[in-house]
Motif scaffolding. Structure first.
Motif, mmCIF file in Angstrom:
data_model
loop_
_atom_site.group_PDB
_atom_site.id
_atom_site.type_symbol
_atom_site.label_atom_id
_atom_site.label_comp_id
_atom_site.label_asym_id
_atom_site.label_seq_id
_atom_site.Cartn_x
_atom_site.Cartn_y
_atom_site.Cartn_z
ATOM 1 N N ASN A 131 6.829 10.747 5.223
ATOM 2 C CA ASN A 131 5.780 11.163 4.289
ATOM 3 C C ASN A 131 4.661 11.916 5.003
ATOM 4 N N ARG A 140 8.899 4.713 -0.941
ATOM 5 C CA ARG A 140 7.980 4.265 0.112
ATOM 6 C C ARG A 140 6.979 3.258 -0.445
ATOM 7 N N TRP A 172 11.647 -0.099 7.901
ATOM 8 C CA TRP A 172 11.960 0.878 6.857
ATOM 9 C C TRP A 172 10.674 1.537 6.356
ATOM 10 N N GLN A 173 9.653 0.724 6.127
ATOM 11 C CA GLN A 173 8.382 1.285 5.669
ATOM 12 C C GLN A 173 7.813 2.267 6.688
ATOM 13 N N GLU A 174 7.869 1.898 7.963
ATOM 14 C CA GLU A 174 7.326 2.776 9.005
ATOM 15 C C GLU A 174 8.088 4.097 9.068
ATOM 16 N N LYS A 226 6.618 -0.699 0.595
ATOM 17 C CA LYS A 226 5.318 -1.210 1.047
ATOM 18 C C LYS A 226 4.899 -2.431 0.224
ATOM 19 N N LEU A 244 11.190 9.895 -3.035
ATOM 20 C CA LEU A 244 10.952 9.335 -1.707
ATOM 21 C C LEU A 244 9.599 8.644 -1.654
ATOM 22 N N HIS A 245 8.604 9.263 -2.282
ATOM 23 C CA HIS A 245 7.256 8.674 -2.325
ATOM 24 C C HIS A 245 7.283 7.351 -3.084
ATOM 25 N N TYR A 269 16.686 7.060 -5.747
ATOM 26 C CA TYR A 269 16.406 8.080 -4.731
ATOM 27 C C TYR A 269 17.611 8.960 -4.458
ATOM 28 N N LEU A 289 9.748 5.551 6.559
ATOM 29 C CA LEU A 289 9.396 6.321 5.364
ATOM 30 C C LEU A 289 7.977 6.882 5.478
ATOM 31 N N GLY A 290 7.095 6.122 6.113
ATOM 32 C CA GLY A 290 5.730 6.612 6.318
ATOM 33 C C GLY A 290 5.698 7.830 7.213
#
Length: 255
Positions: free
Chosen positions: A247, A207, A239-241, A211, A203-204, A195, A243-244
């Motif tokens: 996005n 993510r 971290w997931q939240e 996940k 970034l996608h 990244y 990045l979500g």
């Protein structure tokens, strides 16, 4: 996370693990799908969101444990949850858009609020159409007796000797956990190293890797010790939240 997932210790046999993990996740998915089918009025955004989440959690369980299931079972579950997730995803996209538009409207001058109100009105029409398709999809699944089939083969109360496995394996759940978590961690690390700030495509991928890693950790929660939540799981979930949210903001900017 459901308590029964955490009760699967590292010494649990794989046949038992397959049963418990899928039974818990499919039961949760069924309960959220039932709310969508039952509610004749406006379905809450949270119900739609939870259907998407549990479709992904079921898929994660299949990714990790699918090799120990009959191939026909895996195919039927995957086909069903893929269609359900796509239908719920369309509605969820409009829910995210509405939140973003609402935030913008609160800060916009009166001269711009009329235009935002027009967009929100368009959102409501498109969301309603998407919700109608999602409801039809949920009811079609019910008519095909999918949930009855799930209860027959993947019930939390099904005796372990009745669980059908595609193959026998002498490993414990803990031994499999080492292998699978290592694989996902490698994918996670590669995505992190690749990244570069501002690279939307990377970034996608990051993510998605976060996940996947989070959901695999959930499968093996009982194998990871008393500090699992605070030491491993919660940082990955946060971290997931984050990045979500990034996005979602990017997707909103494209519409």
């Amino acid at each position: 996370m459901a308590k029964r997932w955490e009760e699967l210790s590292a010494s649990a046999e794989l046949k038992q693990a397959v049963q418990h993990v899928l039974a818990a996740r499919l039961a949760k998915l069924a309960s959220h799908a039932e709310r969508i089918s039952r509610d004749k009025g406006e379905v809450a955004a949270d119900s739609v969101h939870q259907v998407r989440v549990y479709c992904r959690r079921v898929q994660s369980a299949l990714d990790v444990l699918g090799e120990f299931l009959p191939a026909k079972h895996v195919k039927r579950i995957q086909r069903t949850i893929n269609k359900l997730r796509r239908a719920a995803g369309r509605v969820r996209d409009w829910d995210v858009l509405a939140v973003e538009l609402g935030n913008i409207r609160d800060q916009a001058p009166p001269s711009e609020q009329l235009a935002i109100d027009h967009l929100l009105d368009q959102y409501r029409h498109r969301r309603a159409a998407g919700l109608e398709k999602l409801t039809r999809r949920v009811r079609r699944i019910e008519r095909k007796d999918f949930w009855d089939w799930v209860a027959k083969h993947y019930s939390a109360h099904l005796p372990i000797e009745e669980v059908r496995a595609a193959k026998e394996d002498e490993r414990s759940l803990g031994q499999l956990a080492i292998e699978k978590i290592r694989q996902e961690l490698e994918i996670f690390e590669r995505a992190s190293q690749s990244y570069r700030t501002g690279d939307v495509e990377q970034l996608h991928l990051l993510r998605l890797a976060v996940k996947r890693f989070r959901y695999v950790l959930e499968v093996f929660a009982g194998c990871l010790g008393p500090n699992f939540r605070s030491g491993i799981y919660q940082p990955v979930a946060r971290w997931q939240e984050s990045l979500g949210a990034i996005n979602d903001a990017h997707e909103f900017s494209l519409r």
